[in-house]
Design a protein around this motif. Structure first.
Motif, short mmCIF file in Angstrom:
data_model
loop_
_atom_site.label_atom_id
_atom_site.label_comp_id
_atom_site.label_asym_id
_atom_site.label_seq_id
_atom_site.Cartn_x
_atom_site.Cartn_y
_atom_site.Cartn_z
N ARG A 148 -5.20 8.31 7.10
CA ARG A 148 -4.74 8.78 5.79
C ARG A 148 -4.44 10.28 5.85
O ARG A 148 -5.20 11.07 6.44
CB ARG A 148 -5.82 8.50 4.76
N HIS B 56 -1.72 6.08 2.97
CA HIS B 56 -2.87 5.39 3.54
C HIS B 56 -2.70 5.24 5.05
O HIS B 56 -1.58 5.13 5.55
CB HIS B 56 -3.03 4.01 2.91
N LEU C 238 -11.82 4.54 3.13
CA LEU C 238 -10.48 4.58 2.54
C LEU C 238 -10.07 5.99 2.14
O LEU C 238 -8.87 6.31 2.12
CB LEU C 238 -10.43 3.66 1.31
N PRO D 61 -7.02 4.96 -3.43
CA PRO D 61 -8.01 4.26 -2.61
C PRO D 61 -8.85 3.27 -3.40
O PRO D 61 -9.19 2.20 -2.91
CB PRO D 61 -8.86 5.40 -2.04
N THR E 284 0.80 -1.22 0.00
CA THR E 284 0.00 0.00 0.00
C THR E 284 0.83 1.28 0.00
O THR E 284 0.29 2.37 0.19
CB THR E 284 -0.94 0.03 1.23
#
Length: 310
Positions: free
Chosen positions: A215, A232, A257, A187, A176
């Motif tokens: 985030r 993230h 997200l 996302p 990620t």
């Protein structure tokens, strides 16, 4: 997974941690201090891991991440660790396979045979794969006694790859973040991975760029002049995973997200509410037990220092 050492209560700086956050963080962090941006030496990583087990936050600690190519170096560092620092420590390892997994598996089996009477133990293996053929070949080589995590690319036919991971009884892994902005997936790409895994019932691990709870704009390395980008947050990832695992709307997962630290989060023993999305402790516990297995982080303390409600 179980914590190397269990503690009777879950506290940070003397303050009880809300049970919903405990459910989120319990046995969460695979310590990967050898890897950037930390890039610590082996001796320091071994010393740190032993110390974390003695600390009050041991309940959030999972496995130690070691490349197979550095197992001998790890054994030397462990042998040099003073007995007082090693006392009571265990070393459950997730080992990273290299470009020749078959040769690496020989080293893994030999390592575990040397330590069959106690001490460190390799419990899981991780490897990058890019095709169904690679997944099948890897699973055929890896004994069933090891948990196997297949790191999948986020581009291409992700759904097919996840199905193939499920077919061989393995788990998935997603990256990620990284040391430059191009390595940070959107996302929507993370959502595609989580959705595919949830649909197919495939457990996963996430790694890279997950030092922070929420985030937001962060430096990409620890250098004073490091470039910055939007990283993230592990709370975003885990809460979105909990929503999907409990068969709630995909839109809620995408909302989670995309949220940043600018939006207030409410944490109680019973639930976490963020951006208008409420996720119960029971939903979080179920997702962590069955779906979101761990995150890899080169820091153990930084993610906990930012833990919500802690």
């Amino acid at each position: 997974m179980t914590s190397p050492i269990q503690t009777p209560s879950h506290r940070r700086a003397g303050t009880p941690v809300p049970e919903s956050v405990v459910a989120l963080l319990d046995t969460l962090i695979d310590y990967a201090g050898l890897f950037p941006p930390a890039g610590l030496g082996m001796a320091e990583v071994v010393r740190n891991y032993a110390a974390y087990q003695r600390g009050a936050d041991a309940w959030a600690l999972a496995r130690l991440v070691i490349p197979v190519a550095r197992l001998q170096e790890f054994e030397s560092a462990l042998a040099a660790l003073p007995e007082a620092e090693r006392l009571g420590a265990r070393f459950p390892i997730t080992a990273l396979l290299g470009t020749d997994p078959v040769a690496d598996l020989g080293a893994v089996c030999t390592f575990n045979e040397r330590h069959v009477h106690g001490g460190p133990a390799i419990l899981s293996l991780e490897s990058r794969v890019g095709s169904g053929e690679q997944i099948a070949r890897l699973r055929a080589a890896v004994p069933e006694e090891y948990d196997l995590f297949c790191e999948l690319p986020l581009g291409g036919d992700l759904t097919t790859l996840v199905c193939q991971v499920r077919a061989v009884g393995a788990s998935a892994k997603v990256r990620t973040g990284g040391l430059n902005a191009a390595e940070i997936p959107a996302p929507e790409a993370v959502l595609a991975f989580l959705s595919a895994c949830a649909t197919e019932g495939v457990a996963f691990k996430a790694t890279a760029g997950l030092h922070h709870a929420l985030r937001g704009d962060q430096p990409l390395t620890y250098a004073p002049d490091a470039p910055r980008d939007t990283l993230h947050g592990y709370c975003n990832l885990l809460l979105a995973a909990a929503v999907l695992w409990n068969e709630r709307p995909t839109g809620e997962a995408l909302t989670l997200l995309r949220l940043t630290g600018d939006q207030p989060m409410q944490t109680t023993d019973e639930r976490i509410v963020w951006g208008g999305v409420a996720v119960s402790r029971e939903e979080i516990s179920m997702a962590r037990a069955e779906f979101a297995q761990a995150i890899g982080s080169c820091s153990f303390t930084e993610p906990l220092d930012e833990a919500p409600g802690a």
